[in-house]
Design an enzyme around this catalytic site. Structure first.
Site, PDB file in Angstrom:
ATOM      1  N   HIS A  52      46.746  21.018   0.524  1.00  0.00           N
ATOM      2  CA  HIS A  52      48.622  20.932   0.348  1.00  0.00           C
ATOM      3  C   HIS A  52      49.516  21.155   1.206  1.00  0.00           C
ATOM      4  O   HIS A  52      50.243  19.416   1.738  1.00  0.00           O
ATOM      5  CB  HIS A  52      49.095  21.501  -1.107  1.00  0.00           C
ATOM      6  CG  HIS A  52      48.718  22.145  -1.985  1.00  0.00           C
ATOM      7  ND1 HIS A  52      48.151  23.031  -2.656  1.00  0.00           N
ATOM      8  CD2 HIS A  52      48.060  20.887  -2.762  1.00  0.00           C
ATOM      9  CE1 HIS A  52      47.672  23.111  -3.609  1.00  0.00           C
ATOM     10  NE2 HIS A  52      47.785  21.940  -3.910  1.00  0.00           N
TER      11      HIS A  52
ATOM     12  N   LYS B  93      48.210  23.905 -17.752  1.00  0.00           N
ATOM     13  CA  LYS B  93      47.843  24.972 -16.868  1.00  0.00           C
ATOM     14  C   LYS B  93      48.496  26.480 -16.991  1.00  0.00           C
ATOM     15  O   LYS B  93      49.883  26.024 -17.549  1.00  0.00           O
ATOM     16  CB  LYS B  93      48.136  24.553 -15.006  1.00  0.00           C
ATOM     17  CG  LYS B  93      46.785  23.480 -14.998  1.00  0.00           C
ATOM     18  CD  LYS B  93      46.966  23.374 -13.540  1.00  0.00           C
ATOM     19  CE  LYS B  93      46.159  22.385 -12.881  1.00  0.00           C
ATOM     20  NZ  LYS B  93      46.475  21.943 -11.635  1.00  0.00           N
TER      21      LYS B  93
ATOM     22  N   ARG C 247      41.800  12.659  -3.603  1.00  0.00           N
ATOM     23  CA  ARG C 247      40.116  13.392  -2.725  1.00  0.00           C
ATOM     24  C   ARG C 247      39.556  12.565  -3.275  1.00  0.00           C
ATOM     25  O   ARG C 247      38.828  11.422  -2.668  1.00  0.00           O
ATOM     26  CB  ARG C 247      39.961  14.766  -3.057  1.00  0.00           C
ATOM     27  CG  ARG C 247      40.796  16.018  -2.485  1.00  0.00           C
ATOM     28  CD  ARG C 247      41.215  16.990  -3.551  1.00  0.00           C
ATOM     29  NE  ARG C 247      41.208  16.970  -4.549  1.00  0.00           N
ATOM     30  CZ  ARG C 247      41.490  17.396  -5.874  1.00  0.00           C
ATOM     31  NH1 ARG C 247      40.527  19.326  -5.388  1.00  0.00           N
ATOM     32  NH2 ARG C 247      41.534  17.762  -6.748  1.00  0.00           N
TER      33      ARG C 247
ATOM     34  N   SER D  88      43.201  24.377  -6.091  1.00  0.00           N
ATOM     35  CA  SER D  88      43.830  25.836  -6.364  1.00  0.00           C
ATOM     36  C   SER D  88      42.758  26.434  -7.038  1.00  0.00           C
ATOM     37  O   SER D  88      42.563  27.471  -6.966  1.00  0.00           O
ATOM     38  CB  SER D  88      44.410  26.088  -6.983  1.00  0.00           C
ATOM     39  OG  SER D  88      46.095  25.157  -5.866  1.00  0.00           O
TER      40      SER D  88
HETATM   41  N1  COA Z   1      43.362  18.167  -1.099  1.00  0.00           N
HETATM   42  C1  COA Z   1      42.704  19.000  -1.686  1.00  0.00           C
HETATM   43  N2  COA Z   1      42.628  19.597  -3.170  1.00  0.00           N
HETATM   44  C2  COA Z   1      44.111  19.617  -3.837  1.00  0.00           C
HETATM   45  C3  COA Z   1      44.738  18.060  -3.153  1.00  0.00           C
HETATM   46  C4  COA Z   1      44.168  17.915  -1.473  1.00  0.00           C
HETATM   47  N3  COA Z   1      45.045  16.660  -0.787  1.00  0.00           N
HETATM   48  N4  COA Z   1      45.642  17.516  -3.227  1.00  0.00           N
HETATM   49  C5  COA Z   1      45.625  18.521  -4.565  1.00  0.00           C
HETATM   50  N5  COA Z   1      44.521  18.787  -4.925  1.00  0.00           N
HETATM   51  C6  COA Z   1      44.223  19.944  -6.008  1.00  0.00           C
HETATM   52  C7  COA Z   1      45.490  21.055  -6.798  1.00  0.00           C
HETATM   53  O1  COA Z   1      44.463  21.826  -5.544  1.00  0.00           O
HETATM   54  C8  COA Z   1      45.159  20.868  -7.661  1.00  0.00           C
HETATM   55  O2  COA Z   1      43.667  21.335  -8.018  1.00  0.00           O
HETATM   56  P1  COA Z   1      43.781  22.891  -9.053  1.00  0.00           P
HETATM   57  O3  COA Z   1      43.663  21.957 -11.129  1.00  0.00           O
HETATM   58  O4  COA Z   1      42.841  23.342  -9.382  1.00  0.00           O
HETATM   59  O5  COA Z   1      45.160  24.023  -9.455  1.00  0.00           O
HETATM   60  C9  COA Z   1      44.506  19.801  -8.198  1.00  0.00           C
HETATM   61  O6  COA Z   1      44.254  19.539  -6.860  1.00  0.00           O
HETATM   62  C10 COA Z   1      45.980  19.354  -8.436  1.00  0.00           C
HETATM   63  O7  COA Z   1      46.046  19.634  -9.339  1.00  0.00           O
HETATM   64  P2  COA Z   1      47.071  18.133 -10.590  1.00  0.00           P
HETATM   65  O8  COA Z   1      46.837  19.095 -12.303  1.00  0.00           O
HETATM   66  O9  COA Z   1      46.626  16.817 -10.399  1.00  0.00           O
HETATM   67  O10 COA Z   1      48.682  18.331 -10.092  1.00  0.00           O
HETATM   68  P3  COA Z   1      49.250  19.752 -10.342  1.00  0.00           P
HETATM   69  O11 COA Z   1      48.803  20.237 -11.333  1.00  0.00           O
HETATM   70  O12 COA Z   1      49.365  20.260  -8.969  1.00  0.00           O
HETATM   71  O13 COA Z   1      50.664  19.043 -10.994  1.00  0.00           O
HETATM   72  C11 COA Z   1      52.501  18.178 -11.980  1.00  0.00           C
HETATM   73  C12 COA Z   1      50.715  18.190 -11.913  1.00  0.00           C
HETATM   74  C13 COA Z   1      53.224  19.383 -12.050  1.00  0.00           C
HETATM   75  C14 COA Z   1      53.286  16.647 -11.131  1.00  0.00           C
HETATM   76  C15 COA Z   1      52.609  17.205 -13.263  1.00  0.00           C
HETATM   77  O14 COA Z   1      51.981  18.069 -14.212  1.00  0.00           O
HETATM   78  C16 COA Z   1      54.355  17.256 -13.345  1.00  0.00           C
HETATM   79  O15 COA Z   1      54.769  15.811 -13.282  1.00  0.00           O
HETATM   80  N6  COA Z   1      55.095  18.079 -13.926  1.00  0.00           N
HETATM   81  C17 COA Z   1      56.442  17.598 -15.255  1.00  0.00           C
HETATM   82  C18 COA Z   1      56.595  17.487 -15.826  1.00  0.00           C
HETATM   83  C19 COA Z   1      56.492  15.547 -16.133  1.00  0.00           C
HETATM   84  O16 COA Z   1      56.963  15.006 -15.585  1.00  0.00           O
HETATM   85  N7  COA Z   1      55.174  15.505 -16.232  1.00  0.00           N
HETATM   86  C20 COA Z   1      54.873  13.930 -16.046  1.00  0.00           C
HETATM   87  C21 COA Z   1      55.079  12.919 -17.484  1.00  0.00           C
HETATM   88  S1  COA Z   1      54.895  12.895 -18.573  1.00  0.00           S
END
Ligand code: COA
Length: 154
Positions: free
Chosen positions: A17, A41, A90, A128
């Site tokens: 991140h 989550k 990734r 994460s």
């Molecule tokens: N390097 C290594 N790991 C990375 C990375 C990077 N550059 N970028 C992301 N990751 C990992 C994160 O640590 C995370 O790991 P985890 O699943 O073990 O926690 C994963 O990749 C990313 O998770 P993801 O599920 O893709 O995203 P998020 O939970 O961080 O975010 C939201 C998702 C919150 C943006 C999305 O749910 C959202 O927009 N929510 C609001 C409601 C909404 O508008 N929904 C969409 C329209 S319906």
């Protein structure tokens, strides 16, 4: 003026991140690093704990503001007058998850531009969930999280 929102769960934040955040801060005039709720989550760290860690980790990065939001990403983005959404990729399967989400966000708010910052190769194995697993087994986290939050997460 460009204003990007970098959304995620950040439970907790890690070096992958941080790499994306630094690149976004070099690209846009302002970056809002935002906690959002992912319905799939159930976070281990509270919102206040995650905000505290994000504040500490971004203290020395210029033009970054940390904030937690409720509801849809596009609604928050409109409210803060964001011009861009920042996400990261990734591996191939990240694309399968990210692209439909981008299309939905684009349908809801066509004016918002989504950009993906490809992850560095040395961060491919970091997530994460892996960090949480290492915390549970009291392992050394130096290779996974920034020094500013090491003590906090441990
Ligand atoms: N390097 C290594 N790991 C990375 C990375 C990077 N550059 N970028 C992301 N990751 C990992 C994160 O640590 C995370 O790991 P985890 O699943 O073990 O926690 C994963 O990749 C990313 O998770 P993801 O599920 O893709 O995203 P998020 O939970 O961080 O975010 C939201 C998702 C919150 C943006 C999305 O749910 C959202 O927009 N929510 C609001 C409601 C909404 O508008 N929904 C969409 C329209 S319906």
């Amino acid at each position: 003026m460009t204003r990007a929102i970098f959304p995620g769960t950040f439970d907790p934040l890690h070096l992958g991140h941080m790499d994306v955040l630094v690149k976004a801060a070099k690209t846009f005039d302002t970056v809002i690093w935002g906690i959002f709720h992912n319905t799939q989550k159930n976070p281990k760290f509270t919102i206040d704990q995650r905000l505290e860690m994000m504040d500490a980790a971004s203290r020395d990065i210029k033009r970054v503001q940390v904030q937690a939001f409720d509801g849809l990403l596009v609604d928050a983005a409109k409210k803060i007058q964001a011009t861009h959404i920042v996400r990261s990729m990734r591996v191939g399967m990240d694309f399968d998850y990210e692209f439909p989400m981008t299309l939905i966000n684009r349908k809801l708010a066509p004016e918002l531009i989504t950009v993906y910052f490809p992850a560095e190769q040395n961060h491919f194995h970091i997530s994460s969930s892996i960090v949480r697993e290492l915390i549970a087994y009291k392992q050394d986290l130096r290779e996974y999280v920034p020094a500013e939050i090491l003590e906090y997460v441990q």
